[in-house]
Structure formats: C-alpha cells, structure tokens
Design an enzyme around this catalytic site. Structure first.
Site, PDB file in Angstrom:
ATOM      1  N   ARG A 165      -6.223  15.727   3.080  1.00 27.06           N
ATOM      2  CA  ARG A 165      -5.302  14.700   3.558  1.00 27.06           C
ATOM      3  C   ARG A 165      -3.744  15.180   3.194  1.00 27.06           C
ATOM      4  O   ARG A 165      -3.148  14.577   2.448  1.00 27.06           O
ATOM      5  CB  ARG A 165      -5.456  13.470   2.858  1.00 27.06           C
ATOM      6  CG  ARG A 165      -4.952  12.477   3.694  1.00 27.06           C
ATOM      7  CD  ARG A 165      -5.010  10.805   2.711  1.00 27.06           C
ATOM      8  NE  ARG A 165      -4.505   9.768   3.379  1.00 27.06           N
ATOM      9  CZ  ARG A 165      -3.724   9.021   2.831  1.00 27.06           C
ATOM     10  NH1 ARG A 165      -3.436   9.092   1.339  1.00 27.06           N
ATOM     11  NH2 ARG A 165      -3.399   8.000   3.208  1.00 27.06           N
ATOM     12  N   LYS A 215      -4.317  -0.830  -6.971  1.00 26.35           N
ATOM     13  CA  LYS A 215      -5.431  -0.177  -6.295  1.00 26.35           C
ATOM     14  C   LYS A 215      -5.229   1.168  -6.777  1.00 26.35           C
ATOM     15  O   LYS A 215      -4.285   1.837  -6.373  1.00 26.35           O
ATOM     16  CB  LYS A 215      -5.115  -0.508  -4.847  1.00 26.35           C
ATOM     17  CG  LYS A 215      -6.268   0.123  -4.329  1.00 26.35           C
ATOM     18  CD  LYS A 215      -6.300  -0.231  -2.777  1.00 26.35           C
ATOM     19  CE  LYS A 215      -7.576   0.257  -1.855  1.00 26.35           C
ATOM     20  NZ  LYS A 215      -7.463   0.078  -0.537  1.00 26.35           N
ATOM     21  N   ASP A 227      -6.361   4.718  -5.795  1.00 24.62           N
ATOM     22  CA  ASP A 227      -7.128   5.468  -4.753  1.00 24.62           C
ATOM     23  C   ASP A 227      -7.401   7.027  -5.420  1.00 24.62           C
ATOM     24  O   ASP A 227      -6.590   7.639  -6.043  1.00 24.62           O
ATOM     25  CB  ASP A 227      -6.523   5.443  -3.336  1.00 24.62           C
ATOM     26  CG  ASP A 227      -7.316   5.317  -2.335  1.00 24.62           C
ATOM     27  OD1 ASP A 227      -8.287   5.911  -2.438  1.00 24.62           O
ATOM     28  OD2 ASP A 227      -6.786   5.141  -1.336  1.00 24.62           O
ATOM     29  N   GLU A 264      -4.965 -19.152  14.640  1.00 16.59           N
ATOM     30  CA  GLU A 264      -5.762 -18.379  13.922  1.00 16.59           C
ATOM     31  C   GLU A 264      -5.214 -18.192  12.638  1.00 16.59           C
ATOM     32  O   GLU A 264      -5.911 -18.107  11.429  1.00 16.59           O
ATOM     33  CB  GLU A 264      -5.326 -16.767  14.319  1.00 16.59           C
ATOM     34  CG  GLU A 264      -6.225 -16.628  15.619  1.00 16.59           C
ATOM     35  CD  GLU A 264      -5.796 -15.338  16.165  1.00 16.59           C
ATOM     36  OE1 GLU A 264      -6.759 -14.269  16.698  1.00 16.59           O
ATOM     37  OE2 GLU A 264      -4.577 -14.781  16.177  1.00 16.59           O
ATOM     38  N   ASP A 317     -19.477   3.491  -8.248  1.00 15.44           N
ATOM     39  CA  ASP A 317     -20.623   3.897  -9.295  1.00 15.44           C
ATOM     40  C   ASP A 317     -20.217   2.825 -10.678  1.00 15.44           C
ATOM     41  O   ASP A 317     -19.287   2.351 -10.832  1.00 15.44           O
ATOM     42  CB  ASP A 317     -20.578   5.351 -10.003  1.00 15.44           C
ATOM     43  CG  ASP A 317     -19.051   5.780 -10.246  1.00 15.44           C
ATOM     44  OD1 ASP A 317     -18.932   5.389 -11.405  1.00 15.44           O
ATOM     45  OD2 ASP A 317     -18.610   6.563  -9.450  1.00 15.44           O
ATOM     46  N   ASP A 363       0.780  -1.360  -0.033  1.00 12.31           N
ATOM     47  CA  ASP A 363      -0.058   0.026  -0.176  1.00 12.31           C
ATOM     48  C   ASP A 363       0.921   1.507  -0.026  1.00 12.31           C
ATOM     49  O   ASP A 363       2.027   1.197  -0.239  1.00 12.31           O
ATOM     50  CB  ASP A 363      -0.978  -0.153   1.226  1.00 12.31           C
ATOM     51  CG  ASP A 363      -2.289   0.608   0.871  1.00 12.31           C
ATOM     52  OD1 ASP A 363      -2.149   1.850   0.740  1.00 12.31           O
ATOM     53  OD2 ASP A 363      -3.211  -0.012   0.439  1.00 12.31           O
TER      54      ASP A 363
END
Length: 729
Positions: free
Chosen positions: A443, A476, A478, A614, A534, A366
């Site tokens: 931001r 990705k 953004d 886990e 959308d 990221d």
C-alpha cells in the site's frame, strides 16, 4: 478445581463440565492422561501403555528397559533432541551447538486466582473464580527451566496454558521454537477445523479428517493474517452444532503463529499451538527469561454450539477490559466510502447533519486528516492535523459535530510510515529495512520498527497530542500491510530473529499506554479488515473490524466462520452503499442492516446520497437495533444453518440467557421460481414457555423448536426476515 494426589503424582483440573489430567512419571516426565467430559475422580493413568517399539529410543533413566520411549508417550511439554520425533514444543540451541533439551519435573504450586503475563495479553478472572497451577521443569545438564502455567476458569469451561523459559545455567541459550500448548490426544481418528481465507474473505471454516503426517496452518506475515486464524477446533467425526464432542483452542497473540497437528504412527494425535518458529530465534543470557503467549482451550460434549457459547462468554467477560467491555456501543457512520481522501470540514459537517437525522450517534473521520495525506502514497507517520482540510485543527470540527448531537472519532495507522513524510525524512532507520536491498512496499508504505521503544513512544506522543486536542470518543487503529524486510537497526545480527516478536510486544505496549491515558475512548482494531482478528487484540480493543468486504452476502460467510470463537459484540460490521464496492452486488438496505446487526452495527456510506425514504428506513433500523441491543450483543449465539452448504437461506439466532427472548434472522439466497416452502427451526427455547413471534399469538417453545417458523414467500433475491420471540407471562 485443581487437585493433586501426592501418592501417585497426579494432577486433575476440573471445569464446570470438563476434566484435564496428567501425571509425573518416576523419571520426572509429565505424561498426559485425559481431557474430556468432567469425571468425579479417579486416575486415567491406566491408559498409559508401554511396549518395545522399533526405532523409538529409550531415555538413559530407563537403563536397558526398552518399553518406555518418549516417542510413544503422551506428554505435556515435549522437547526435541532426546527421543521424541513428533512435533516438538521446545527447540533450543545450546552454547556448545547441541540442540537437545531434557525437561524433568522439579516442583509445583497451586494458588487461587488466574496468572497474568508481563507485557502480554491473557484471560483474567476474579480470584475466587479461578485457580493457577505452576509446574517447574528443568534440564539437569544445562539448567534450562520451563515454568508451565495452567489456569482454570471453571464457569467458562476454560483451561489456559502459558510457559516461561528461564536460563538458570551459566551459558547463553538460543530458543528456536517455543510453543505455548501441546495436547496429546489418545486417538487419531478426528476431524480438524481451521478458519482460513484471504483479504476480503476471512475465516471460512475448513473441516477435514486427520491423515497420517502433519497438517498445519500458520502466519509469517507479522500479524495473525487474513489467510489463517489462530483459533482451531478438533471434533469427533460425527460431531455437529448440537451433538458430539469438540474442543476449541485459541492463541492469545497477534503475531506470527503456528497451529500444527500430527496423526502419529500409532494413530494418536498431537496438537501444538504457539509462536511460529519461522525466522524465530530468541537468545537468553544467563538469568534471562522468555514468556510465551497464552493459549486457551474449551471442551464441549454438546457440539459446536456448546463450545461457542463458552468462548463468547469468556471473551466478553474475561478478556475484553475497561468501560467499553459491556458499555453500549454507539451506532457509527464511517466517512471512508462517503469521502475517501477528498474532504474538508464543510463536507464532513454536511455528512454529519444527514447522519444525525437518521439517528447515527458517532461520526468517524477516516484516512486523510493528517500530514499531507491526500492519497495512500504519503503522510503516514506525521500525526498532526492537516489544517488545509480542517482549519484550526480538530477542535472546531469536533465541537460543531458535537453540537449536532454526534460523538466524533478518527482513524489512525500508527505502525506504518510513508517514505514521503517528515518522520521518514528525519528517521529513515526507524523503518524495517535491510541495508543494501531495495524496499518492499505494501500500500505504498513501510513498517515502523515497533520493536524499538523509542519508535512507538515517539509515534504515541504525536497521537496523544491530537487526541487531547478535542473531544474524541472513538479511534480505529488500522494496519494495512504485512511485514517484510524485517531487520532492526537497533539489534545485532545474531538477535534479528527476535524482531517479529519484539514488534508485537511494542504494539501491545503502545496499546496498553493508550488504554491508560484514554480509558473513555472506544478503540477498534483493524488490519485491512480481519487480518489481525484474534484474542490478543481483544485484550486491548473490545471490537475489531471483521473484514474490508462489506457485501452482505459475503459477510454471511465471514461472520459465520468468525462466530465459532468470537462473540457478536466484538465483530465490527457495517451497512455500506450499493452497488457494493468489493463485489458490485446490490442488496436491499434492510438485508444489509440485518446482516450488520450480527455485529457492532454501523454505516459505511454517504447519507447525503440516500433518498428520503431510505433515510427514514435507516432511522427505523437504528431504532430497532437499539431496542434489540442487549439481546443481540449478549445473547447466546446459535448458527441455525451453514451458509456454505446448499440451501434456500442462511439463519442464526440470539437467545437471552434466561430464555425470555430470542431473535431469529433469516437471509434468503437467489430466488427460485415455484420454490418449495421453507421453515426455520429455532433452538434453546424454554420448552413449556409461551412465545409471541413478532407480536402474534403465543406458541409453546417446544412447538416452535420442533415445528419451526414457516417462512413467507417474499420474492426477489437476498431478502431478510427477522423474527422476535418474546416470552409471555
């Protein structure tokens, strides 16, 4: 699918189960007559009634007849300034300062296939599966033309609308309002459902009865927004999930929009949908054209579920493009909550090793890998690898991750720039800014002027170089702030009203170039989560991050509202760490996984922090998702409960189109002492087929639907149960 009766100038558009009809009246106006269940034939023109209504003026073409007024007639594409005082679809400013447009029918053509829109997203279909109707209207005084596009995708029950405005006159004209869709309904006693909210709480449905006057939702943020979605619904007051008539309308666009409905003085309703007229002014010189984005409608007389099923199929098969439209998506792990900005190659490889042990298939790096990006105050716009964090660039890291059996993806935010960046230092006028005014930040960043081709092409060239340097399989995209200070240094003062729309066109142009150059990369859209969720974005990105809120119980609400229009296969949804970053809530790993399985499924946590048990559970969840993948992603989706209503649990169901299998998921709320027995009722099973529930003895489909599945008392808060129904024989 599209019929025209020349003797009475009547157009009828048929889908599999609906019909849409309008006519050309003797003066050349397009009058709407019907939209509802499919009919075998005949004209609904008898529904058009006329009367002398006070303060409803009459067109000159009617002479001294007072019974015909545009103010009272249902129209297909009404304009302002000529006698209709309801919400207009088209508003213009002519060269002489007047603001009237009087559009009359000139011609039409019917052709096979579905129209496309240059530079804009639109639904598509094979030529044999769709038809297009084009109608040309013209103002006889100014020469302004409107070409109305109607598309019919019969098997999807979908009717699409778009419009191209042409200045065929000899003087410039300014467009100040251009809606894509007008629907005049003959009754006003209806319910309106919109999907509203906020950042981390998107697309919550709100249902209210139409009241006299205008009700509206819109965005002026430069993107669809977290606050209101550009999909809305109308329905009969008694309509519900499985009964009553309803229709949904969506705008295939990713910028400012307006959806408005007016309950009129004579108890009819007019709905308009299109680009928001707020700060919109688009000038057309003689010979120039403007194309408005597409709007789509689906009518159902089988309640909300019938409409939902058709929207889901149409979006999956007739909107999402490329190899990822139907290719199985990888189970990913995103590093944001695991590392934030604080990482290097070794930390990422540690995360990748743990992720690989659990069955994760894709590691996504990221924010923080580029420029001098160590926090959210700098680096945006400098799309080159930070080699202090990643020595040697991406290639060595990606190779090492691939050696572990994982694909590799990364995060970008192309539309933004930090003031602390090389790009801003070299090109400060490439940001949207108003000279003489201090900047408004979001931001800690500014917005690049993507209305300028040279700006997005420069950014794209940088990103293309990075993507070409290593084996990247996922990106990705953004967008983490709304647009403010909207002024382009490349346009004169009188054309600044074009910037918002031209910005969206620039984003679409870069996305289209990305798709051409990197067809094998899975591209996921994001706008601080669900701020640009959308149909327009889905034409380019086959999935969108649904919300920055990853709390499982909040996601039940977000994904419920999202499901009315958008299929599971486009909804980015992950399992995140607990206590949850947004809410502080603690839910079990199994519950978080069950909720995320109502989306594309992935993880947003640090696997190194998980216990051995886990991690083993995580592997079991991933294996289960793979086993159920086709059923979850492509099954018909039904909402079995409303999570906004009081009740002990939330439930939904995915059913194979042939009825061979179904998955019922239940998530309980807070536990109650000595609580009542609870039962979940599946839907849409084959009544006389036998189904095994989680491997138990087979039960008839009608018994399961009407008798339900008893829920065990599991104890504790926020518990999940999944029931796999498999047809026997």
């Amino acid at each position: 699918m599209i019929g025209y009766q020349a003797e009475n100038h009547l157009f009828t558009l048929h889908t599999r189960s609906s019909s849409y009809q309008f006519m050309v009246d003797p003066s050349g106006y397009l009058l709407h007559t019907y939209y509802g269940p499919r009919v075998g034939g005949g004209s609904f023109a008898y529904r058009l009634r006329q009367a002398d209504r006070g303060f409803s003026p009459n067109p000159n073409s009617e002479g001294h007849t007072r019974t015909f007024s545009l103010d009272t007639q249902p129209q297909e594409y009404p304009s302002s300034g000529v006698g209709d005082f309801r919400i207009p679809v088209l508003e213009v400013e002519n060269a002489d300062g007047s603001r009237a447009a009087d559009l009359r029918y000139q011609s039409h053509v019917i052709r096979p296939g579905k129209y496309a829109l240059p530079g804009l997203p639109a639904f598509f279909a094979k030529e044999e599966d769709a038809q297009t109707l084009e109608i040309t209207l013209e103002d006889p005084v100014t020469g302004l033309r409107a070409v109305l596009y109607y598309g019919v995708i019969e098997s999807r029950d979908m009717i699409t609308r778009a419009v191209r405005i042409e200045n065929a006159g000899d003087k410039p004209v300014a467009l100040t309002r251009v809606m894509s869709l007008c629907l005049d309904l003959h009754q006003g006693d209806l319910d309106l459902i919109t999907f509203d909210g906020r950042h981390t709480g998107e697309r919550h449905p709100h249902r209210r009865r139409l009241a006299p006057g205008i009700q509206m939702v819109s965005s002026t943020r430069g993107a669809t927004s977290h606050q209101h979605n550009n999909f809305i619904m109308f329905c009969a007051p008694d309509a519900g999930e499985t009964h009553g008539w309803c229709l949904g309308a969506a705008l295939v666009y990713s910028g400012n929009f307006e959806a408005a409905v007016e309950r009129t003085q004579f108890d009819t309703a007019r709905m308009t949908l299109g680009i928001s007229p707020w700060q919109f002014r688009f000038t057309l010189a003689p010979g120039e054209t403007f194309t408005a984005p597409e709007a789509v409608m689906i009518f159902s007389r089988e309640g909300f579920s019938g409409m939902t099923h058709q929207f889901h199929r149409a979006i999956r098969d007739n909107l999402c493009r490329g190899e990822w439209a139907h290719r199985r998506r990888p189970v990913l792990l995103n590093t944001w909550e695991a590392a934030y900005f604080d990482f290097d190659s070794e930390k990422l490889l540690e995360i990748a090793r743990c992720a690989a042990e659990t069955g994760v298939e894709l590691l996504v790096m990221d924010d923080g890998w580029f420029g001098t990006r160590n926090d959210d105050r700098g680096g945006l716009g400098d799309w080159f690898v930070n080699e202090q964090k990643l020595p040697g660039g991406l290639a060595p890291l990606v190779h090492a991750v691939n050696e572990l059996g994982l694909d590799f993806g990364l995060w970008i935010e192309p539309e933004m720039v930090s003031e602390d960046s090389r790009l801003f230092a070299e090109h400060p006028n490439w940001a949207l800014r108003i000279p003489g005014r201090p900047a408004t930040r979001g931001r800690s960043q500014l917005v690049l002027d993507f209305s300028r081709t040279e700006v997005w092409q420069y950014v794209y060239a940088q990103i293309k170089k990075v993507l070409s340097s290593a084996n990247i399989t996922y990106v990705k995209w953004d967008m983490n702030r709304s647009l403010t200070d909207v002024l382009s240094a490349a346009l004169p003062a009188e054309r600044q009203g074009e910037v918002y729309h031209r910005f969206v066109l620039g984003v679409y142009a870069m996305l289209e170039q990305f798709r051409k150059d990197f067809p094998h990369i899975l591209l996921e859209g994001c706008c601080g989560g669900g701020g640009r969720f959308d149909c327009g974005m889905l034409y380019y990105t086959p999935q969108i991050w649904a919300s920055d809120n990853t709390d499982a119980m909040d996601r039940l609400l977000i994904q419920y509202g999202t499901s009315f229009c958008y299929p599971v296969s486009v909804v980015g949804s992950h399992v995140s760490a607990v206590p949850n970053e947004q809410t502080g809530r603690v839910t079990g790993l199994d519950t978080r996984a069950a909720v995320a399985m109502a989306g594309t499924f992935g993880y947003e946590l640090d696997p190194r922090s998980l216990s051995v048990a886990e991690r083993q559970q995580m592997r079991l969840e991933i294996d289960r998702f793979r086993h159920l993948y086709d059923l979850i992603q492509y099954g018909d989706y039904d909402r079995l409960t409303d999570p906004f209503a009081p009740g002990p649990f939330t439930a939904w169901q995915q059913t194979a189109p042939d009825g061979s299998a179904a998955l019922v998921t239940v998530v309980t709320g807070m536990a109650r002492s000595n609580d009542a027995f609870a039962t979940v009722y599946p839907r849409n099973l084959l009544p006389d087929a036998l189904y095994s529930v989680n491997g138990a003895d087979a039960v008839r489909g009608d018994v399961l639907m009407y008798g339900g599945i008893p829920l065990p008392h599991v104890g504790g808060d926020y518990r999940a149960m999944q029931f796999e129904l498999t047809r026997q024989g």
